[in-house]
Design a protein around this motif. Structure first.
Motif, PDB file in Angstrom:
ATOM      1  N   SER A   1       0.893  -1.227  -0.177  1.00 32.79           N
ATOM      2  CA  SER A   1      -0.042   0.039   0.074  1.00 32.79           C
ATOM      3  C   SER A   1       0.938   1.340   0.033  1.00 32.79           C
ATOM      4  O   SER A   1       0.695   2.225  -0.611  1.00 32.79           O
ATOM      5  N   ALA A   2       2.142   1.326   0.875  1.00 34.11           N
ATOM      6  CA  ALA A   2       3.002   2.438   0.883  1.00 34.11           C
ATOM      7  C   ALA A   2       3.345   2.833  -0.786  1.00 34.11           C
ATOM      8  O   ALA A   2       3.422   4.106  -0.953  1.00 34.11           O
ATOM      9  N   ILE A   3       3.478   1.956  -1.331  1.00 37.72           N
ATOM     10  CA  ILE A   3       4.092   2.501  -2.758  1.00 37.72           C
ATOM     11  C   ILE A   3       2.843   3.030  -3.719  1.00 37.72           C
ATOM     12  O   ILE A   3       3.006   4.022  -4.169  1.00 37.72           O
ATOM     13  N   ARG A   4       1.685   2.633  -3.345  1.00 39.41           N
ATOM     14  CA  ARG A   4       0.286   3.239  -4.107  1.00 39.41           C
ATOM     15  C   ARG A   4       0.196   4.487  -3.655  1.00 39.41           C
ATOM     16  O   ARG A   4      -0.257   5.495  -4.088  1.00 39.41           O
ATOM     17  N   HIS A   5       0.255   4.719  -2.162  1.00 34.06           N
ATOM     18  CA  HIS A   5      -0.525   5.716  -1.418  1.00 34.06           C
ATOM     19  C   HIS A   5       0.540   6.502  -0.413  1.00 34.06           C
ATOM     20  O   HIS A   5      -0.160   7.279   0.285  1.00 34.06           O
ATOM     21  N   GLY A   6       1.473   5.837  -0.170  1.00 34.37           N
ATOM     22  CA  GLY A   6       2.323   6.492   0.917  1.00 34.37           C
ATOM     23  C   GLY A   6       2.866   7.925   0.377  1.00 34.37           C
ATOM     24  O   GLY A   6       2.801   8.297  -0.781  1.00 34.37           O
ATOM     25  N   ASP A   7       3.519   8.603   1.455  1.00 37.25           N
ATOM     26  CA  ASP A   7       3.975   9.900   1.249  1.00 37.25           C
ATOM     27  C   ASP A   7       5.159   9.909   0.467  1.00 37.25           C
ATOM     28  O   ASP A   7       5.968   8.815   0.763  1.00 37.25           O
TER      29      ASP A   7
ATOM     30  N   SER B   1      11.659   7.847  -0.902  1.00 32.08           N
ATOM     31  CA  SER B   1      10.835   6.957  -0.230  1.00 32.08           C
ATOM     32  C   SER B   1       9.527   7.106  -0.025  1.00 32.08           C
ATOM     33  O   SER B   1       8.896   8.102  -0.523  1.00 32.08           O
ATOM     34  N   ARG B   2       8.650   6.094  -0.086  1.00 31.70           N
ATOM     35  CA  ARG B   2       7.086   6.184  -0.068  1.00 31.70           C
ATOM     36  C   ARG B   2       6.882   5.356   1.499  1.00 31.70           C
ATOM     37  O   ARG B   2       7.076   4.227   1.668  1.00 31.70           O
ATOM     38  N   CYS B   3       6.247   6.219   2.336  1.00 38.96           N
ATOM     39  CA  CYS B   3       5.638   5.787   3.544  1.00 38.96           C
ATOM     40  C   CYS B   3       4.333   6.165   4.217  1.00 38.96           C
ATOM     41  O   CYS B   3       3.890   7.053   3.575  1.00 38.96           O
ATOM     42  N   GLU B   4       4.055   5.036   4.682  1.00 42.13           N
ATOM     43  CA  GLU B   4       2.739   4.937   5.572  1.00 42.13           C
ATOM     44  C   GLU B   4       2.957   4.632   7.030  1.00 42.13           C
ATOM     45  O   GLU B   4       4.248   4.556   7.303  1.00 42.13           O
ATOM     46  N   GLU B   5       2.143   4.685   7.792  1.00 45.89           N
ATOM     47  CA  GLU B   5       2.240   4.605   9.362  1.00 45.89           C
ATOM     48  C   GLU B   5       2.983   3.315   9.518  1.00 45.89           C
ATOM     49  O   GLU B   5       4.080   3.125  10.341  1.00 45.89           O
ATOM     50  N   LYS B   6       2.668   2.211   8.844  1.00 42.91           N
ATOM     51  CA  LYS B   6       3.341   1.005   9.313  1.00 42.91           C
ATOM     52  C   LYS B   6       4.122   0.407   8.064  1.00 42.91           C
ATOM     53  O   LYS B   6       4.688  -0.792   8.225  1.00 42.91           O
ATOM     54  N   GLN B   7       4.496   1.134   7.200  1.00 48.83           N
ATOM     55  CA  GLN B   7       5.154   0.654   5.814  1.00 48.83           C
ATOM     56  C   GLN B   7       5.950   1.661   5.610  1.00 48.83           C
ATOM     57  O   GLN B   7       5.526   2.929   4.997  1.00 48.83           O
ATOM     58  N   LYS B   8       7.469   1.278   4.950  1.00 51.93           N
ATOM     59  CA  LYS B   8       8.017   2.251   4.299  1.00 51.93           C
ATOM     60  C   LYS B   8       9.024   1.458   3.205  1.00 51.93           C
ATOM     61  O   LYS B   8       9.514   0.444   3.413  1.00 51.93           O
TER      62      LYS B   8
END
Length: 204
Positions: free
Chosen positions: A170-176, A191-198
């Motif tokens: 999900s981080a690749i599609r929607h992360g910062d 980097s592509r980052c979400e709360e639990k995924q980087k």
């Protein structure tokens, strides 16, 4: 790098979504523009693939890009169909030698990306049983879908793995999006980052 940064940060700020691409029918092949299609064709194709497939947006893959198709290098400027290319040869840099003017077309003409897709090492690259409308790139016996299907290390299978990973994370599609080493002219790192995924991506 600057263009990708502008697109990514702009979409992030506005919660937007856009297209992400390297190649299209009006541009020379990215592998020949930004990579080394002679000495490191496979490495160049893979580097370019991962550098954009993990960005935010919908990635578009132009015909043959997924097998590392490169620019076409004709021996005669009259082999080009594109009228703009022919005009450039006759009117731009006319003080240079014919060889230099032709080399300029190799790296700038949109016809470089318009050769038929290379399906196999058969005649006409397996594109047709009859002579197609345009020239086939001479490297079709080394670069084609049939040859890459059975090679686990091929560019084609690398694209498949990268797309699978994009779908799974999900981080690749929607992360910062955050870029690193911004001043480097040789390395593109983000980097592509979400709360639990980087995910940290490095290309260059």
């Amino acid at each position: 790098k600057d263009i990708f940064k502008e697109w990514q940060e702009g979409m992030q700020a506005g919660n937007g979504w856009s297209a992400v691409f390297w190649c299209n029918h009006d541009q020379p092949r990215a592998i020949s523009r930004f990579g080394d299609d002679v000495n490191y064709p496979k490495e160049s194709a893979k580097m370019l693939a991962v550098s954009y497939l993990f960005l935010k947006g919908t990635p578009f893959i132009y015909q043959g890009q997924e097998i590392g198709m490169s620019n076409w290098y004709p021996s005669d400027p009259n082999m080009y169909e594109d009228v703009q290319t022919r005009w450039q040869y006759e009117n731009v840099g006319t003080k240079k030698s014919p060889e230099k003017r032709l080399q300029r077309l190799w790296h700038g003409s949109r016809d470089s990306a318009r050769t038929p897709v290379q399906w196999s090492s058969d005649e006409h690259a397996g594109f047709s049983k009859h002579e197609p409308w345009f020239y086939v790139n001479e490297n079709y016996k080394e670069v084609n879908v049939e040859q890459q299907e059975s090679d686990p290390d091929s560019v084609l299978n690398y694209y498949r793995k990268a797309i699978k990973l994009r779908k799974e994370l999900s981080a690749i599609r929607h992360g910062d999006y955050k870029e690193y080493n911004k001043s480097s002219s040789k390395v593109y790192m983000y980097s592509r980052c979400e709360e639990k995924q980087k995910v940290l991506e490095l290309g260059g």
